[in-house]
Design a protein around this motif. Structure first.
Motif, PDB file in Angstrom:
ATOM      1  N   HIS A 111       0.830  -1.204   0.000  1.00 16.05           N
ATOM      2  CA  HIS A 111       0.000   0.000   0.000  1.00 16.05           C
ATOM      3  C   HIS A 111       0.874   1.269   0.000  1.00 16.05           C
ATOM      4  O   HIS A 111       0.630   2.201  -0.769  1.00 16.05           O
ATOM      5  N   HIS A 115       1.478   4.473  -2.763  1.00 17.85           N
ATOM      6  CA  HIS A 115       1.561   5.938  -2.613  1.00 17.85           C
ATOM      7  C   HIS A 115       2.801   6.482  -3.332  1.00 17.85           C
ATOM      8  O   HIS A 115       2.763   7.557  -3.930  1.00 17.85           O
ATOM      9  N   TYR A 173      -3.890  11.318   3.680  1.00 25.07           N
ATOM     10  CA  TYR A 173      -4.106  11.100   2.254  1.00 25.07           C
ATOM     11  C   TYR A 173      -5.587  11.285   1.953  1.00 25.07           C
ATOM     12  O   TYR A 173      -6.444  11.069   2.812  1.00 25.07           O
ATOM     13  N   GLU A 178      -5.988   7.049  -1.419  1.00 30.80           N
ATOM     14  CA  GLU A 178      -6.092   5.736  -0.765  1.00 30.80           C
ATOM     15  C   GLU A 178      -6.538   4.678  -1.756  1.00 30.80           C
ATOM     16  O   GLU A 178      -6.009   3.574  -1.794  1.00 30.80           O
ATOM     17  N   HIS A 224      -4.265   7.341   6.717  1.00 28.98           N
ATOM     18  CA  HIS A 224      -4.802   6.561   5.592  1.00 28.98           C
ATOM     19  C   HIS A 224      -6.286   6.295   5.865  1.00 28.98           C
ATOM     20  O   HIS A 224      -6.628   5.249   6.425  1.00 28.98           O
TER      21      HIS A 224
END
Ligand SMILES: [Zn+2]
Length: 466
Positions: A111, A115, A173, A178, A224
């Motif tokens: 994840h 980003h 974010y 996300e 997040h």
């Protein structure tokens, strides 16, 4: 110096340098007071090796050069991971401790890599160019303090320039970001043939957190934002890959994960570790945590006895040997530690951290005969890992002793040069320029180190005029 034209690298090397101030998972230097605590970076060869093993395939799947991504550990019991200051992934120890499996942790890494792939932090890099190590830690600390007090926005408003941008970047974010990061993460996991089950498990672990008031949410959920959509997407993806549903990283990787958690607990919460793992618990991770916790609570003979049981099982495990070396070294048994550290370097020749630990122990032996060996190991460590302030400090110490023996002005110049490099690593440009100028006066003109000292001087002047 080759970082000259790269706006990110300055930050990069500063960040790297803070970390390097200590070798193993002993609470290290560089703490900045924040609300109710401190922000401390930690280094540990074993944990970094494990994080690398999990992330390298993900980085490759994302078309990133694994070497270009720094993985940084922050000692903090909060749960968070984030990307900041270019391509650096920061992990809180709290997050590492709360993941149950390597697959969950790999999901987090995938994840965060999403980003990076999305360039979600690129706009900060220009302003971060001049951020010093202190500023980076300060803004991380300030960020945590701002959020903890529920005044994140206020805290941001009060800080200007690079810090403001960096904080805003770290802050939170967007839902679109996300979603992008999740989609990218699923693609990376697919391409390495790994299940998204761990990623889903970790997200479910956090679910429920998003309905808490924002000041009570764990940091990961604040930075997040979670949503049912995100969970649904991953679930859907998982169902579309039935062949991967029960795929795991395997028993060996699970063992690495358990050892990481045992080590963190033993170092960071020794009392808890001793309560959780009694001497009746024969499992290896339990004994590992216990050995470290005993040592951290000054029970050296008992700690050593437990380490011996680990070494009996895995005599060639470099990290068990390192642990024993560290225990002995810190208790003044330098020559025994040297023999052990030497073995760790033989076993893992590409670990800069182990080489620096070995060189440090050799230096402490106070024998003139080892100086060339110390210098060789530190030089190799510098090659393996740039911008380690501690390596340069030890090199300055070794060259100082050598210069006392040789009385050579060139050797004296090397001391100034090493101090200039150490200052650069610590973000002290002014001092770096002064040491470099001093080095240039005594080093043999045109020699390799003279050229490097000149690079530092020019680079510092260039940055000042930016
Ligand atoms: Zn995210």
């Amino acid at each position: 110096m080759k970082q000259k034209n790269n706006p990110i690298s300055r930050l990069h090397r500063f960040v790297a340098s803070i970390l390097l101030l200590s070798l193993t998972l002993v609470p290290m230097q560089r703490s900045v007071a924040q609300d109710g605590g401190t922000m401390t970076f930690i280094r540990d060869a074993e944990i970094e090796h494990y994080l690398r093993a999990l992330s390298t395939p993900i980085f490759r799947a994302a078309d990133l050069d694994p070497k270009a991504v720094s993985l940084l550990l922050i000692q903090n019991s909060e749960i968070n991971a984030f990307v900041a200051g270019g391509i650096n992934i920061f992990f809180y120890t709290g997050l590492l401790q709360v993941t149950d499996t390597p697959e969950q942790l790999q999901g987090v890494i995938a994840h965060e890599t999403g980003h990076i792939a999305g360039g979600h932090l690129a706009r900060g890099s220009q302003a971060m160019r001049h951020a010093s190590a202190q500023a980076i830690i300060g803004m991380l600390a300030g960020l945590a303090a701002g959020i903890a007090s529920g005044k994140g926005e206020v805290a941001i408003g009060a800080i200007g320039g690079a810090q403001e941008i960096a904080q805003r970047n770290l802050m939170r974010y967007s839902r679109e970001q996300e979603s992008f990061a999740d989609t990218a993460a699923l693609r990376f996991l697919d391409s390495i043939g790994q299940s998204a089950k761990g990623m889903l498990e970790f997200m479910k672990k956090l679910a429920g957190q998003d309905i808490l008031p924002i000041d009570r949410q764990i940091e990961y959920v604040r930075t997040h934002p979670l949503s049912q959509d995100r969970v649904n997407n991953i679930e859907h993806h998982l169902q579309s890959r039935p062949e991967l549903a029960n795929k795991t990283l395997g028993a060996a990787v699970l063992l690495m994960h358990e050892r990481m958690k045992a080590k963190l607990l033993g170092y960071l919460q020794p009392e808890t570790a001793l309560l959780r793992y009694t001497d009746k618990d024969p499992r290896l991770p339990a004994r590992y945590a216990r050995a470290i916790a005993l040592y951290r609570t000054s029970q050296l003979p008992r700690a050593l006895a437990v380490v011996e049981t680990l070494l009996k099982e895995e005599p060639e495990n470099p990290f068990f040997i390192e642990l024993k070396a560290q225990m002995l070294f810190e208790n003044g048994r330098v020559s025994e530690a040297i023999t052990l550290y030497q073995k760790t370097v033989d076993l893992v020749p590409d670990s800069a951290l182990l080489r620096v630990a070995y060189a440090h122990a050799l230096l402490e032996s106070k024998k003139d005969g080892v100086l060339d060996q110390v210098i060789a190991h530190l030089t190799e460590a510098n090659r393996l890992e740039e911008r380690n302030g501690q390596t340069w400090r030890f090199l300055a110490a070794a060259w100082t002793r050598k210069a006392e023996l040789t009385k050579s002005p060139h050797d004296q110049g090397l001391v100034s040069y090493a101090l200039a490099e150490e200052a650069i690593s610590n973000g002290q440009d002014k001092e770096a320029g002064q040491y470099a100028a001093r080095a240039l006066r005594t080093l043999s003109k045109g020699s390799p180190y003279w050229l490097k000292a000149q690079d530092i001087k020019l680079n510092v002047e260039h940055n000042r005029n930016d």
